[in-house]
Design a protein around this motif. Sequence first.
Motif, mmCIF file in Angstrom:
data_model
loop_
_atom_site.group_PDB
_atom_site.id
_atom_site.type_symbol
_atom_site.label_atom_id
_atom_site.label_comp_id
_atom_site.label_asym_id
_atom_site.label_seq_id
_atom_site.Cartn_x
_atom_site.Cartn_y
_atom_site.Cartn_z
ATOM 1 N N GLU A 82 -24.613 8.177 -19.509
ATOM 2 C CA GLU A 82 -23.621 9.552 -19.065
ATOM 3 C C GLU A 82 -24.489 10.055 -18.780
ATOM 4 O O GLU A 82 -25.502 10.517 -18.544
ATOM 5 C CB GLU A 82 -22.766 10.172 -20.620
ATOM 6 N N THR A 84 -24.527 13.934 -18.234
ATOM 7 C CA THR A 84 -25.357 15.733 -19.071
ATOM 8 C C THR A 84 -26.531 15.515 -18.796
ATOM 9 O O THR A 84 -26.934 16.673 -18.859
ATOM 10 C CB THR A 84 -24.317 15.664 -20.340
ATOM 11 N N GLU A 115 -21.004 -1.720 -24.189
ATOM 12 C CA GLU A 115 -19.300 -1.294 -24.931
ATOM 13 C C GLU A 115 -19.033 -2.718 -25.047
ATOM 14 O O GLU A 115 -19.075 -3.842 -24.525
ATOM 15 C CB GLU A 115 -18.758 -0.616 -24.412
ATOM 16 N N TYR A 264 -22.336 19.252 -28.858
ATOM 17 C CA TYR A 264 -21.122 19.873 -28.022
ATOM 18 C C TYR A 264 -21.635 21.100 -29.225
ATOM 19 O O TYR A 264 -21.681 21.171 -30.562
ATOM 20 C CB TYR A 264 -19.875 19.222 -28.365
ATOM 21 N N ALA A 281 -8.438 8.821 -23.230
ATOM 22 C CA ALA A 281 -9.435 9.446 -22.550
ATOM 23 C C ALA A 281 -9.736 9.314 -21.259
ATOM 24 O O ALA A 281 -10.221 8.146 -20.860
ATOM 25 C CB ALA A 281 -10.367 9.868 -23.281
HETATM 26 P P1 HAM Z 1 -17.597 10.506 -22.811
HETATM 27 O O1 HAM Z 1 -16.442 11.285 -23.437
HETATM 28 O O2 HAM Z 1 -18.289 9.570 -23.783
HETATM 29 O O3 HAM Z 1 -18.590 12.220 -22.655
HETATM 30 O O4 HAM Z 1 -16.879 10.229 -21.314
HETATM 31 C C1 HAM Z 1 -16.121 11.411 -20.205
HETATM 32 C C2 HAM Z 1 -14.879 9.661 -19.843
HETATM 33 O O5 HAM Z 1 -16.150 9.105 -19.149
HETATM 34 C C3 HAM Z 1 -14.327 9.632 -20.972
HETATM 35 O O6 HAM Z 1 -13.169 10.754 -21.006
HETATM 36 C C4 HAM Z 1 -13.869 8.593 -20.692
HETATM 37 O O7 HAM Z 1 -12.744 8.335 -19.681
HETATM 38 C C5 HAM Z 1 -15.383 8.399 -19.570
HETATM 39 N N1 HAM Z 1 -15.981 6.948 -20.794
HETATM 40 C C6 HAM Z 1 -16.640 6.913 -21.697
HETATM 41 N N2 HAM Z 1 -17.007 6.223 -21.554
HETATM 42 C C7 HAM Z 1 -16.904 4.677 -20.730
HETATM 43 C C8 HAM Z 1 -16.323 3.596 -20.402
HETATM 44 N N3 HAM Z 1 -17.302 1.953 -21.038
HETATM 45 N N4 HAM Z 1 -15.952 2.879 -19.339
HETATM 46 C C9 HAM Z 1 -15.012 3.447 -19.066
HETATM 47 N N5 HAM Z 1 -14.976 4.909 -18.786
HETATM 48 C C10 HAM Z 1 -15.744 5.650 -19.597
HETATM 49 C C11 HAM Z 1 -19.246 12.231 -21.532
HETATM 50 O O8 HAM Z 1 -20.463 11.678 -20.212
HETATM 51 C C12 HAM Z 1 -20.533 13.444 -21.717
HETATM 52 N N6 HAM Z 1 -21.230 14.189 -20.792
HETATM 53 C C13 HAM Z 1 -19.131 14.775 -20.872
HETATM 54 C C14 HAM Z 1 -19.480 16.167 -20.569
HETATM 55 C C15 HAM Z 1 -20.281 16.702 -19.222
HETATM 56 N N7 HAM Z 1 -19.680 16.692 -21.649
HETATM 57 C C16 HAM Z 1 -20.427 17.947 -21.627
HETATM 58 N N8 HAM Z 1 -20.490 17.680 -19.825
#
Ligand code: HAM
Length: 419
Positions: A82, A84, A115, A264, A281
């Motif tokens: 990610e 952040t 995953e 969080y 999501a």
């Molecule tokens: P997260 O919910 O883990 O949050 O990921 C954010 C978005 O990334 C998800 O809602 C989804 O749309 C997309 N996503 C996550 N994993 C996958 C995957 N394996 N394949 C496709 N899309 C994916 C974060 O990553 C936090 N860093 C968000 C954040 C920023 N919070 C505060 N600042």
Amino acid sequence: MSTTQRIKGFADMFPPESDAFTRMENTGREIFARYGFVELRTPILEFTELFQRSIGEETDVVQKEMYTFPDSRGRLMTLRPEATAGVMRAYAESGLAGREGVSRLFSCGPMFRHERPQKGRLRQFHQINCECLGSASPFADAELISMLLHFFRALRLSGLTLNINSLGCAVCRPHFREALLRYLQSLDPAALCEDCSRRMHTNPLRVLDCKQASCRAVVEGAPRLLDSICPDCAKHFSTVQKLLDGQGHAFALDHRLVRGLDYYCRTTFEVVSSRIGAQTAVAGGGRYDGLVKSLGGPDVPGVGFACGMERLALLLDAPSPAPLDFYLVALEEEGGLQGHALAQTLREAGLRGEMNFSRASWKSLMRQAGKSGARYCLILGPDETARGDIVVKNLESGEQNTLGQDTVCHFLQTGTIHD
Ligand code: HAM
């Protein structure tokens, strides 16, 4: 197995998906700039410890999903799962954190999580990520959520639902955690799935968002975070809701929304779509006030979100590619020489076009011109090159004119013949 195969969960991206990505990035840059965001690009490789300390040792991401390997000196490195954590490191390391005021940072790029791949879930996926650092105000939360919804409207996305919750803070969450643990321990041990039976001792809040039917049933009777947050957290959350209401943004309170990353506090949110399969999501985020400090930086509050670009691309209408303006068919050596120079002049004047490289037959070149989807075919045969002319054929109507080479640019740009 052939060694040249693509890795499972890693995708190649051609148009229209690559066009959709460009559109998302450009729209994001334009909208986020209106809110004072600037672009930060961070490395995709970081020391593993950064993710362990920020995302949390007990999360699925850190426990099961990171691509981690030692470098030649044995130090553990991880492909970022990610954005952040890396943004926080860059913010603290660059000295931005020491300055007064609010920093608004936007990033986008590939992330990596091991995953199980399925529709909307890849091992290399892309996020658009925004972080607002330096304000603990609920106005920062509401502005960020409004900006996210503004971005989605600019992409003409509809049918999305905004879910919000408050996770409380370091003062009130431990009380909730204890109450939740007491409730979970009072249950028949077989009521929870294997993962939740383990994580109820390490991270009981994660039981709240388990997708297993048995755990979902159990959670219905569990204590609710919003009933136990402290007065400061309650005031913060009610201001966020008031500000969202004031902008006419519909939202649902989701007491199970605890998010899968440990940093969080207070406001958390997700935007979901029911039109893209099981992975609903499209964006998620929230407030993370202790995060920069926990990484060794100053005590700076922050709030942010990330959108999943592959999931958003599933919702975007395929953009129709702009057609080429010309396909230049150059015959023989002199045609090639003059055509090469003319095609370059046309492109530098802003027109889009291709020219044949091969010396195929006239018929086959005309077939290629037809297949290119160009508006006009420009033909440079021996007669035309000798006279400085060019044949211009409208590929839709079949109408054909001979023009001077020096007037073809004007014709393609305006559709009229220069006298
Ligand atoms: P997260 O919910 O883990 O949050 O990921 C954010 C978005 O990334 C998800 O809602 C989804 O749309 C997309 N996503 C996550 N994993 C996958 C995957 N394996 N394949 C496709 N899309 C994916 C974060 O990553 C936090 N860093 C968000 C954040 C920023 N919070 C505060 N600042």
